[in-house]
Design an enzyme around this catalytic site. Structure first.
Site: not given
Ligand code: IMO
Ligand code: MG
Length: 427
Positions: A13, A16, A40-41, A223
């Site tokens: 988050d 990106k 989630g972008h 992520q």
């Molecule tokens: P973006 O791309 C923030 C976190 C989840 C959890 C851990 C594992 O928007 O930056 P998962 O469902 O991937 O097995 O969860 O990773 N997590 C994220 N946190 N932004 C994301 O994506 C995330 N995708 C997974 O909250 O702690």
């Molecule tokens: Mg996000």
């Protein structure tokens, strides 16, 4: 610079999507290389907000080629919904390409994600429940189904029958629940296959061809570095490689073709889900930042935990990905705080440590060493150039950059695409 990788430098988050959208104006091809619909972008253009989970953030330009690479785990109904959503908002989807080697998510992955989280109880990871972990488990266990299998009309029914049989046994015998029904799942996924067929190709071959032709390619990570399954705060991580090396594997390009790596970091830190967070702010300032920055998950709506900028962590992220520069987002959110802190080191049992702890038990014991800087309170909404930033904000960026040891190339000062300041020429 023909090939640039965009990497989250924190816990996800970081913005990106916004930085990718900004740089995409000068790129020809944008590639997602890992993760799935856990991402989630949010991108805001001309007052219109777009929320994307799977499709690269370059999709808002009609002529850009947007690729979902082999490293992604693909949930077909999510992708189809996203394609339809973009169409309904008059965005062109013709230039989407999906790797034939990407792995496919099935309903049993999501069921297992939820059941495994429940079983972990207090030590749950706080996953997004999108089936990401179980899908990557199947990939590594050589029990996955790839897009190429899904499109294989003769082979797919048999592959699905065998995979589903194994999964339904686990669901029944370990968790006592009934898994999906074979015939309806087969019919459902055959429909998805027909929808997706025109988008599918060998994306590694395509990307390498584009690079040879001199096209500019952006690799968009999902992520963040500290959620990387190897380099993150294991086990509180996702199951893929958001770090720069993941781009090579997840897109099928060699490291010799990558020219630069941009680490994207918020001007503070946020984390959604469980796991250690040394600079977390639990009190009033944390609540203030959460509300001002509207720090609620795009995918799950969960309130995000927030804290001060952690230069120690971003330095570590820079180490494992070889950042060329930093893109700092959300500088505007901090406007209004009288003082701002930067964590420049960790103290563990009385000593300043040099290396990032591998064990979360140790990380939990680390105390951040802060440097306090003066805040700023100016309104950023009309700023256009770096020089117009308040002096204290510039001093903050300067210190943040020197503490990480990496120059800043882009600063984001608002939600809009236009509220982005490019400091260095990247393309
Ligand atoms: P973006 O791309 C923030 C976190 C989840 C959890 C851990 C594992 O928007 O930056 P998962 O469902 O991937 O097995 O969860 O990773 N997590 C994220 N946190 N932004 C994301 O994506 C995330 N995708 C997974 O909250 O702690
Ligand atoms: Mg996000």
């Amino acid at each position: 610079m023909p090939a640039i990788v965009i990497v989250g430098a924190q816990y996800g988050d970081e913005g990106k999507g916004k930085i990718t959208d900004f740089l995409a104006s000068k790129a020809d091809v944008i590639v997602r290389y890992q993760g799935g619909s856990n991402a989630g972008h949010t991108v805001v253009v001309g007052g219109e907000e777009f929320r994307l989970h799977l499709i690269p953030s370059g999709i808002l330009y009609p002529e850009k080629i947007c690729i979902i690479g082999n490293g992604v785990v693909l949930d077909p109904p999510v992708l189809i919904e996203e394609i339809n959503y973009l169409k309904s908002r008059n965005k062109s989807v013709e230039n989407i390409r999906v790797s034939n080697r990407a792995h496919v998510i099935f309903p049993y992955h999501k069921m297992l994600d939820e059941l495994e989280e429940k079983r972990r109880g207090n030590s749950k990871i706080g996953t997004t429940l999108r089936g990401i972990g179980p899908a990557y488990m199947d990939k590594a266990a050589r029990a996955g189904v790839r897009v190429a299998d899904l499109l294989d009309e003769t082979g797919f029914p048999e592959i699905l029958r065998s995979r589903l049989k194994d999964k339904n046994e686990v669901l029944k015998n370990v968790y006592g629940v009934v898994g999906p029904d074979y015939s309806s799942l087969l019919e459902e996924y055959k429909r998805y296959a027909e929808f997706l067929r025109p988008f599918v190709c060998d994306t590694s071959a395509a990307i390498n061809r584009f690079l040879k032709e001199g096209k500019k390619v952006l690799f968009e990570g999902a992520q963040g570095s500290l959620l990387d399954v190897d380099h993150g705060t294991y086990p509180y991580v996702t199951s893929s490689h958001p770090t720069a090396g993941g781009a090579c594997i997840g897109a099928g390009v060699g490291p010799t073709l990558i020219d630069a790596v941009i680490g994207v970091a918020k001007a503070y830190t946020s984390r959604v889900g469980d796991g250690p967070f040394p600079t977390e702010l639990r009190g009033e300032i944390g609540n203030w930042i959460r509300e001002k920055g509207q720090e609620y998950g795009t995918t799950t709506g969960r309130p995000r935990r927030v804290g001060w900028f952690d230069a120690t962590m971003v330095r570590y992220a820079a180490q494992v990905s070889g950042f060329s520069s930093l893109a700092i987002t959300r500088l505007d959110t901090l406007s209004g705080l009288p003082k701002v802190n930067i964590c420049v080191a960790y103290r563990l049992r009385g000593r300043i440590i040099d290396e990032y702890p591998a064990r979360i038990e140790e990380l939990k014991e680390c105390e951040p060493v802060y440097e306090e800087l003066e805040g700023w309170s100016e309104d950023f909404s009309r700023l256009e150039e770096y020089d117009q930033l308040p002096d204290n904000a510039k001093a903050y960026l300067k210190r943040l950059s020197s503490a990480v040891g990496i120059p800043v190339s882009v600063v984001s000062i608002g939600r809009e695409r236009a509220q982005t300041i490019g400091i260095q020429r990247l393309f």
